[in-house]
Design a protein around this motif. Structure first.
Motif, short mmCIF file in Angstrom:
data_model
loop_
_atom_site.label_atom_id
_atom_site.label_comp_id
_atom_site.label_asym_id
_atom_site.label_seq_id
_atom_site.Cartn_x
_atom_site.Cartn_y
_atom_site.Cartn_z
N GLN A 172 0.81 -1.29 -0.23
CA GLN A 172 -0.02 0.05 -0.04
C GLN A 172 0.82 1.31 -0.04
O GLN A 172 0.54 2.22 -0.50
CB GLN A 172 -0.95 0.15 1.52
CG GLN A 172 -1.96 1.09 1.42
CD GLN A 172 -2.85 0.59 0.87
OE1 GLN A 172 -3.10 -0.61 0.54
NE2 GLN A 172 -4.08 1.77 0.69
N GLU B 222 -0.82 8.73 6.84
CA GLU B 222 -2.02 8.99 7.54
C GLU B 222 -2.31 10.17 7.88
O GLU B 222 -3.58 10.69 8.06
CB GLU B 222 -2.21 7.92 8.65
CG GLU B 222 -2.19 6.30 8.21
CD GLU B 222 -2.66 5.49 9.57
OE1 GLU B 222 -3.00 6.19 10.69
OE2 GLU B 222 -2.70 4.29 9.38
N GLN C 181 -13.29 -0.07 10.83
CA GLN C 181 -12.12 -0.03 10.10
C GLN C 181 -12.07 1.35 9.45
O GLN C 181 -12.92 1.77 8.72
CB GLN C 181 -12.11 -1.20 8.95
CG GLN C 181 -10.93 -0.92 7.74
CD GLN C 181 -9.62 -1.33 8.39
OE1 GLN C 181 -9.40 -2.41 8.88
NE2 GLN C 181 -8.64 -0.50 7.99
N PRO D 224 -7.70 -1.87 4.91
CA PRO D 224 -9.11 -2.12 4.83
C PRO D 224 -8.94 -3.64 4.05
O PRO D 224 -9.99 -4.29 4.37
CB PRO D 224 -9.55 -0.88 4.01
CG PRO D 224 -8.83 0.12 4.50
CD PRO D 224 -7.50 -0.33 4.86
N GLU E 237 -10.73 4.02 6.68
CA GLU E 237 -10.45 3.61 5.33
C GLU E 237 -8.96 4.18 5.05
O GLU E 237 -8.44 3.67 4.07
CB GLU E 237 -11.44 4.65 4.65
CG GLU E 237 -12.83 4.34 4.44
CD GLU E 237 -13.60 4.80 3.46
OE1 GLU E 237 -13.48 5.92 3.00
OE2 GLU E 237 -14.84 4.31 3.31
N ALA E 238 -8.36 4.94 5.79
CA ALA E 238 -7.22 5.48 5.85
C ALA E 238 -5.84 4.68 6.57
O ALA E 238 -4.89 5.23 7.02
CB ALA E 238 -6.91 7.11 6.12
N ASP E 239 -6.38 3.62 7.28
CA ASP E 239 -5.69 3.01 8.03
C ASP E 239 -4.39 2.09 6.92
O ASP E 239 -4.77 1.23 6.30
CB ASP E 239 -6.21 1.77 8.80
CG ASP E 239 -5.59 1.27 9.78
OD1 ASP E 239 -4.27 0.99 9.81
OD2 ASP E 239 -5.92 0.47 10.74
N LYS F 178 -14.70 6.76 7.14
CA LYS F 178 -13.92 7.72 6.29
C LYS F 178 -13.06 8.66 7.27
O LYS F 178 -13.43 8.78 8.36
CB LYS F 178 -14.98 8.64 5.72
CG LYS F 178 -15.61 8.04 4.47
CD LYS F 178 -16.42 8.97 3.79
CE LYS F 178 -17.00 8.58 2.31
NZ LYS F 178 -17.11 7.20 1.94
N MET G 188 -17.03 0.78 7.63
CA MET G 188 -15.75 1.56 7.16
C MET G 188 -16.07 2.98 7.46
O MET G 188 -17.07 3.50 7.72
CB MET G 188 -15.78 1.41 5.58
CG MET G 188 -15.43 0.07 5.11
SD MET G 188 -13.49 -0.26 5.31
CE MET G 188 -13.59 -1.92 4.62
N GLN H 8 -11.41 -6.70 5.11
CA GLN H 8 -12.59 -7.08 4.11
C GLN H 8 -12.58 -8.47 3.95
O GLN H 8 -13.57 -9.17 4.03
CB GLN H 8 -12.50 -6.21 2.92
CG GLN H 8 -13.68 -6.50 2.12
CD GLN H 8 -15.12 -5.95 2.69
OE1 GLN H 8 -15.40 -4.71 2.91
NE2 GLN H 8 -16.06 -6.98 3.07
#
Length: 373
Positions: free
Chosen positions: A196, A236, A309, A318, A311-313, A339, A337, A322
């Protein structure tokens, strides 16, 4: 200044055991110990406010318990790290929650104030199994002393690995499990983070970090390094909303200051136990992270499970969460999820947790009223 939070994430961390403590916890695991400290706490419908040591798994472990009515459902929080207690910051972060729940903050084995009483010795080892045994013993103690109130287990980051291990072993003790920043695999989560980050730094034309990542190469790593953690924080910070600054002012700054060195030693120890890195040999062996392989051995749950969770982890990404949730079989499962939320707690994440807690509470009271009729 000693700031816990940057380390709250720093990397996920671990926990420890002296063999003796382990043997004691077996004889002790059913929680029948007369914990005098707790036995008089819960008077019918009364508020509770307790902070002190309770014997768990053969050693004194630090608890903070707060709530407006000791018959409310209990939330047992499992902090991250390992060795990053949320307790010093809990009053600010979970403000108002005590009006609906009894909140239990626990400094796990080798963490915070529990470490102060029983620091690790050279030959002590921390294991996921031992920490789960501690958590289950604590849960029994809570149920015994709080009129068998339902217990919601809430784990975050490292605490989410501990939480899954606990509910897999004794689901009947808990009303629900809530995992935030859920760890799925000690090895796969790190690989997913690396991939990522490569994608993000490439898209951002961030030559400096790209060079660092290329030089580092994909995990696993022969020895721990802070590189991935540093870059995830940097990214992050732009992708996720910052937490309110006052959250990270500890409730008792003097205590944090006085014990800064000890708390740092606890983190250092736990981190090595988590990664399996041996300072003396310079080699990585089996660490607690290698016991976290939930895709293989924790996809069936006998209780309702909820996952929250960011979304920017970039630490527990994510996509992996998922994939894990998709594989899970449970009486009820839900993935929320969030934001503008990363790996660390921030306002959107805590609001999402609160919504889930109220949803669980509503189901509990519906269940109660149907029993009473």
């Amino acid at each position: 200044g000693f700031m816990l939070l940057p380390t709250l994430t720093r990397y996920l961390h671990p926990f420890y055991l002296v063999l003796l403590a382990f043997l004691l916890s077996i004889s002790n695991a059913n929680g029948t110990t007369s914990n005098k400290a707790l036995s008089d706490l819960c008077k019918k419908q009364q508020p509770v406010d307790f902070a002190g040591y309770v014997e768990i798994g053969g050693i004194p472990q630090w608890l903070q318990i707060r709530g407006n009515n000791c018959q409310y459902p209990i939330i047992l929080f499992l902090h991250g790290g390992p060795a990053n207690p949320i307790r010093p910051y809990a009053d600010a972060i979970f403000k108002g929650w005590e009006q609906q729940f009894t909140l239990v903050q626990w400094d796990q084995r080798a963490s915070g104030k529990t470490w102060l009483k029983t620091p690790a010795t050279a030959n002590s080892q921390l294991t996921l199994a031992q920490m789960a045994a501690d958590g289950l013993a604590l849960t029994r103690i809570l149920k015994t002393n709080f009129a068998n109130a339902p217990v919601i287990l809430s784990g975050s980051s490292w605490g989410s690995a501990l939480g899954v291990a606990m509910v897999q072993r004794e689901p009947q003790l808990f009303a629900a499990y809530v995992g935030s920043a859920q760890l799925v695999s000690g090895t796969e989560n790190t690989k997913a983070t690396y991939q990522q980050l490569l994608t993000l730094v490439t898209a951002a034309n961030d030559a400096e970090n790209l060079a660092l990542l290329r030089k580092l190469g994909a995990p696993p790593y022969a020895k721990p390094n802070g590189i991935l953690r540093r870059i995830t924080r940097q990214y992050e910070a732009t992708l996720a909303e910052a937490a309110p600054a006052h959250w990270w002012q500890p409730a008792n700054p003097a205590e944090m200051e006085a014990n800064a060195e000890a708390f740092e030693a606890a983190e250092e120890y736990s981190f090595l136990q988590y990664t399996g890195f041996d300072v003396n040999t310079g080699k990585t062996g089996h660490g607690m992270m290698h016991d976290i392989e939930f895709m293989q051995n924790a996809t069936e749950f006998k209780l309702p499970v909820y996952f929250i969770q960011g979304e920017a982890d970039l630490v527990t990404v994510p996509a992996l969460t998922q994939a894990y949730v998709d594989k899970i079989k449970a009486p009820h499962k839900q993935l929320m999820m969030v934001k503008a939320a990363g790996h660390n707690p921030n306002a959107p994440m805590i609001i999402a947790q609160w919504q889930i807690m109220l949803q669980i509470r509503a189901k509990l009271s519906h269940h109660e009223s149907s029993i009473q009729q």
